[in-house]
Design a protein around this motif. Structure first.
Motif, PDB file in Angstrom:
ATOM      1  N   GLU A 128       0.822  -1.211   0.000  1.00  0.00           N
ATOM      2  CA  GLU A 128       0.000   0.000   0.000  1.00  0.00           C
ATOM      3  C   GLU A 128       0.858   1.263   0.000  1.00  0.00           C
ATOM      4  N   CYS A 129       1.890   1.287   0.827  1.00  0.00           N
ATOM      5  CA  CYS A 129       2.760   2.469   0.880  1.00  0.00           C
ATOM      6  C   CYS A 129       3.517   2.655  -0.433  1.00  0.00           C
ATOM      7  N   ALA A 130       3.994   1.566  -1.032  1.00  0.00           N
ATOM      8  CA  ALA A 130       4.663   1.669  -2.328  1.00  0.00           C
ATOM      9  C   ALA A 130       3.692   2.148  -3.397  1.00  0.00           C
ATOM     10  N   GLY A 131       2.455   1.698  -3.323  1.00  0.00           N
ATOM     11  CA  GLY A 131       1.438   2.156  -4.269  1.00  0.00           C
ATOM     12  C   GLY A 131       1.159   3.639  -4.136  1.00  0.00           C
ATOM     13  N   VAL A 132       1.069   4.116  -2.903  1.00  0.00           N
ATOM     14  CA  VAL A 132       0.840   5.548  -2.676  1.00  0.00           C
ATOM     15  C   VAL A 132       2.020   6.358  -3.202  1.00  0.00           C
ATOM     16  N   MET A 133       3.230   5.887  -2.989  1.00  0.00           N
ATOM     17  CA  MET A 133       4.412   6.587  -3.495  1.00  0.00           C
ATOM     18  C   MET A 133       4.411   6.630  -5.017  1.00  0.00           C
ATOM     19  N   LEU A 185      -4.785  10.116   3.346  1.00  0.00           N
ATOM     20  CA  LEU A 185      -6.030   9.664   2.711  1.00  0.00           C
ATOM     21  C   LEU A 185      -6.163   8.142   2.782  1.00  0.00           C
ATOM     22  N   LEU A 186      -5.055   7.435   2.615  1.00  0.00           N
ATOM     23  CA  LEU A 186      -5.078   5.977   2.730  1.00  0.00           C
ATOM     24  C   LEU A 186      -5.539   5.553   4.116  1.00  0.00           C
ATOM     25  N   GLU A 187      -5.053   6.209   5.139  1.00  0.00           N
ATOM     26  CA  GLU A 187      -5.451   5.870   6.508  1.00  0.00           C
ATOM     27  C   GLU A 187      -6.928   6.145   6.751  1.00  0.00           C
ATOM     28  N   VAL A 192       0.710   0.437 -10.778  1.00  0.00           N
ATOM     29  CA  VAL A 192       1.274  -0.047 -12.037  1.00  0.00           C
ATOM     30  C   VAL A 192       0.760   0.794 -13.199  1.00  0.00           C
ATOM     31  N   ASN A 193      -0.528   1.084 -13.195  1.00  0.00           N
ATOM     32  CA  ASN A 193      -1.103   1.938 -14.235  1.00  0.00           C
ATOM     33  C   ASN A 193      -0.471   3.326 -14.199  1.00  0.00           C
ATOM     34  N   SER A 194      -0.264   3.856 -13.016  1.00  0.00           N
ATOM     35  CA  SER A 194       0.338   5.176 -12.869  1.00  0.00           C
ATOM     36  C   SER A 194       1.778   5.188 -13.375  1.00  0.00           C
ATOM     37  N   ILE A 195       2.525   4.151 -13.069  1.00  0.00           N
ATOM     38  CA  ILE A 195       3.914   4.067 -13.526  1.00  0.00           C
ATOM     39  C   ILE A 195       3.979   3.947 -15.037  1.00  0.00           C
ATOM     40  N   GLU A 196       3.109   3.124 -15.599  1.00  0.00           N
ATOM     41  CA  GLU A 196       3.145   2.900 -17.051  1.00  0.00           C
ATOM     42  C   GLU A 196       2.695   4.114 -17.852  1.00  0.00           C
ATOM     43  N   HIS A 197       1.758   4.894 -17.344  1.00  0.00           N
ATOM     44  CA  HIS A 197       1.131   5.928 -18.156  1.00  0.00           C
ATOM     45  C   HIS A 197       1.365   7.351 -17.684  1.00  0.00           C
ATOM     46  N   HIS A 198       1.612   7.579 -16.399  1.00  0.00           N
ATOM     47  CA  HIS A 198       1.548   8.966 -15.893  1.00  0.00           C
ATOM     48  C   HIS A 198       2.749   9.410 -15.080  1.00  0.00           C
ATOM     49  N   THR A 199       3.811   8.650 -14.989  1.00  0.00           N
ATOM     50  CA  THR A 199       4.913   9.032 -14.120  1.00  0.00           C
ATOM     51  C   THR A 199       5.678  10.207 -14.694  1.00  0.00           C
ATOM     52  N   PRO A 250      -5.516  -7.040   2.159  1.00  0.00           N
ATOM     53  CA  PRO A 250      -5.289  -7.581   0.811  1.00  0.00           C
ATOM     54  C   PRO A 250      -6.117  -6.891  -0.274  1.00  0.00           C
ATOM     55  N   LEU A 251      -7.324  -6.516   0.050  1.00  0.00           N
ATOM     56  CA  LEU A 251      -8.175  -5.840  -0.931  1.00  0.00           C
ATOM     57  C   LEU A 251      -7.597  -4.475  -1.301  1.00  0.00           C
ATOM     58  N   LEU A 252      -7.231  -3.692  -0.314  1.00  0.00           N
ATOM     59  CA  LEU A 252      -6.665  -2.364  -0.556  1.00  0.00           C
ATOM     60  C   LEU A 252      -5.290  -2.463  -1.215  1.00  0.00           C
ATOM     61  N   ALA A 253      -4.494  -3.447  -0.830  1.00  0.00           N
ATOM     62  CA  ALA A 253      -3.185  -3.634  -1.456  1.00  0.00           C
ATOM     63  C   ALA A 253      -3.326  -3.990  -2.932  1.00  0.00           C
ATOM     64  N   THR A 254      -4.302  -4.809  -3.274  1.00  0.00           N
ATOM     65  CA  THR A 254      -4.534  -5.170  -4.669  1.00  0.00           C
ATOM     66  C   THR A 254      -4.954  -3.957  -5.486  1.00  0.00           C
ATOM     67  N   VAL A 255      -5.908  -3.186  -4.968  1.00  0.00           N
ATOM     68  CA  VAL A 255      -6.373  -1.995  -5.684  1.00  0.00           C
ATOM     69  C   VAL A 255      -5.237  -0.993  -5.865  1.00  0.00           C
ATOM     70  N   LEU A 256      -4.481  -0.740  -4.818  1.00  0.00           N
ATOM     71  CA  LEU A 256      -3.381   0.218  -4.920  1.00  0.00           C
ATOM     72  C   LEU A 256      -2.249  -0.291  -5.820  1.00  0.00           C
ATOM     73  N   ALA A 257      -2.000  -1.592  -5.836  1.00  0.00           N
ATOM     74  CA  ALA A 257      -0.962  -2.137  -6.714  1.00  0.00           C
ATOM     75  C   ALA A 257      -1.356  -1.965  -8.179  1.00  0.00           C
ATOM     76  N   ILE A 258      -2.607  -2.243  -8.496  1.00  0.00           N
ATOM     77  CA  ILE A 258      -3.075  -2.061  -9.879  1.00  0.00           C
ATOM     78  C   ILE A 258      -3.015  -0.591 -10.269  1.00  0.00           C
ATOM     79  N   TRP A 259      -3.452   0.282  -9.371  1.00  0.00           N
ATOM     80  CA  TRP A 259      -3.425   1.723  -9.649  1.00  0.00           C
ATOM     81  C   TRP A 259      -1.982   2.214  -9.812  1.00  0.00           C
TER      82      TRP A 259
END
Length: 172
Positions: free
Chosen positions: A61-66, A88-90, A162-169, A151-160
């Motif tokens: 989750e923290c890596a996803g937020v970063m 916001l995550l908290e 990866v999408n952010s890294i691929e398209h918007h970094t 696990p649910l929040l980690a999955t959502v943040l991981a997908i988000w």
């Protein structure tokens, strides 16, 4: 992580209470063994496994937020973007944890020492909690739906992320 801190704090608490009474270290171990015997061994190992999964989910989750905070849209915030994201995550995590605790129909019935300890139950989790709040008593059943949140929040943040890294970094 919090479970390990709790166990260390419990041991420290028992040790500090036993110093003025002149008790030995063996007495401390006996007290801790009594705490261990009060809960079921399967429950203890399930909590250890849950703590490990929870720690892994927090890292994801923290890596996803970063990663999401590195988008060019938020580049002007600097370190503020990940900080705002973590706050916001908290907030989202606490709100969803409460909702899942009340909605998921799996819980832990706390029978107390006279009733044999704890056992898993299936059924409505909101009604016993609301009855305990209205009556001013301790709840007898605690919903376990909040355990699904990590696990649910980690999955959502991981997908988000990866999408952010691929398209918007932003690589500035």
């Amino acid at each position: 992580m919090s479970s390990a801190v709790m166990i260390i704090a419990l041991a420290l608490h028992v040790w500090l209470l036993s110093i003025p009474e002149g008790k030995r270290l063996g007495d401390l171990v006996d007290v801790l063994r009594g705490y261990y015997d009060a809960i079921d061994a399967r429950f203890l190992w399930a909590m250890v496994a849950l703590a490990l999964v929870s720690a892994l989910c927090i890292v994801i989750e923290c890596a996803g937020v970063m990663s999401v905070g590195a988008r060019s849209r938020w580049a002007h915030l600097g370190i503020g973007a990940p900080i705002i994201g973590l706050v916001l995550l908290e907030v989202v995590s606490q709100a969803l944890s409460l909702v899942l605790m009340l909605v998921v129909p799996v819980g832990l019935r706390l029978d107390g020492p006279e009733g044999g300890g704890m056992r898993l139950v299936v059924g409505d989790m909101a009604t016993p909690l609301l009855d305990a709040i209205r009556g001013g008593t301790d709840p007898t059943t605690v919903g376990l739906g909040s355990a699904l949140l990590g696990p649910l929040l980690a999955t959502v943040l991981a997908i988000w992320a990866v999408n952010s890294i691929e398209h918007h970094t932003s690589l500035r």
